[in-house]
Design a protein around this motif. Structure first.
Motif, PDB file in Angstrom:
ATOM      1  N   GLY A 128     -60.939 -52.246   2.069  1.00 44.57           N
ATOM      2  CA  GLY A 128     -61.202 -51.662   0.765  1.00 44.57           C
ATOM      3  C   GLY A 128     -60.361 -52.227  -0.364  1.00 44.57           C
ATOM      4  O   GLY A 128     -60.502 -51.809  -1.509  1.00 44.57           O
ATOM      5  N   CYS A 129     -59.473 -53.160  -0.080  1.00 40.53           N
ATOM      6  CA  CYS A 129     -58.622 -53.750  -1.119  1.00 40.53           C
ATOM      7  C   CYS A 129     -59.201 -55.111  -1.531  1.00 40.53           C
ATOM      8  O   CYS A 129     -59.131 -56.063  -0.758  1.00 40.53           O
ATOM      9  CB  CYS A 129     -57.192 -53.907  -0.622  1.00 40.53           C
ATOM     10  SG  CYS A 129     -56.092 -54.721  -1.818  1.00 40.53           S
ATOM     11  N   THR A 165     -56.523 -48.647  -3.495  1.00 40.17           N
ATOM     12  CA  THR A 165     -57.062 -47.589  -2.639  1.00 40.17           C
ATOM     13  C   THR A 165     -58.437 -47.216  -3.160  1.00 40.17           C
ATOM     14  O   THR A 165     -58.631 -47.087  -4.375  1.00 40.17           O
ATOM     15  CB  THR A 165     -56.143 -46.358  -2.623  1.00 40.17           C
ATOM     16  OG1 THR A 165     -55.900 -45.944  -3.957  1.00 40.17           O
ATOM     17  CG2 THR A 165     -54.830 -46.674  -1.957  1.00 40.17           C
ATOM     18  N   PRO A 166     -59.387 -47.054  -2.253  1.00 42.73           N
ATOM     19  CA  PRO A 166     -60.721 -46.677  -2.708  1.00 42.73           C
ATOM     20  C   PRO A 166     -60.685 -45.334  -3.423  1.00 42.73           C
ATOM     21  O   PRO A 166     -59.949 -44.434  -3.027  1.00 42.73           O
ATOM     22  CB  PRO A 166     -61.527 -46.585  -1.415  1.00 42.73           C
ATOM     23  CG  PRO A 166     -60.703 -47.247  -0.358  1.00 42.73           C
ATOM     24  CD  PRO A 166     -59.284 -47.209  -0.836  1.00 42.73           C
TER      25      PRO A 166
END
Length: 169
Positions: A128-129, A165-166
């Motif tokens: 997610g990054c 972070t999502p």
């Protein structure tokens, strides 16, 4: 200007051997450990790589960290028969009349022994990054291009940057 590579001068044809591309420092350390057990070896200072020739068919199952298997030795430079020093690709161990190759299990053991004391394993990107994904891709391109300095820089950044972070929706 003389050619930098030609067909393998003696022994097995390209379709009868594979090669393993190894970062120069690790490859030379493994070569030192292998000694007389090493088959034909080419050093390419332009890519900071060492190519060790192994039996044909071995590349398909080769899974040794920080190395790249080349089926049929398709991308391995093969210098002229008598080139044993640079500039450019040159033989560290000449193939001889029989086109000697290195036993894969022996090569894996030598690489494992040579790796002792080498840097930490590559950090993995955080899921997610987007910055991690970009750095991972850049690291892969740098390695393929032989730019190990950039690859190490990517590792440092992967370990130290603030990971995105999502966001919850």
């Amino acid at each position: 200007m003389p050619p930098t590579s030609t067909p393998l001068p003696a022994g097995p044809r390209a379709d009868q051997r594979d090669a393993v591309r190894v970062p120069r420092q690790l490859g030379l350390a493994a070569l030192s450990i292998l000694g007389a057990r090493a088959g034909a070896v080419v050093e390419d200072p332009t890519t900071l790589s060492v190519y060790l020739f192994i039996p044909a068919g071995t590349a398909a199952s080769w899974r040794t960290e920080n190395t790249e298997a080349l089926a049929g030795a398709e991308s391995a430079p093969v210098p002229p028969r008598r080139r044993t020093e640079g500039p450019g690709p040159h033989w560290r161990v000449c193939p001889g009349d029989d086109g000697r190759v290195t036993d894969p299990a022996t090569l894996e053991a030598a690489l494992a022994e040579a790796r002792i004391g080498f840097p930490l394993p590559d950090p993995q990107p955080v899921a997610g990054c987007p910055q991690c994904v970009d750095l991972d891709r850049l690291r892969a391109r740098a390695r393929r291009a032989g730019d190990l300095s950039l690859a190490v820089d990517c590792n440092v950044q992967l370990r130290t940057h603030r990971h995105a972070t999502p966001t919850a929706r």
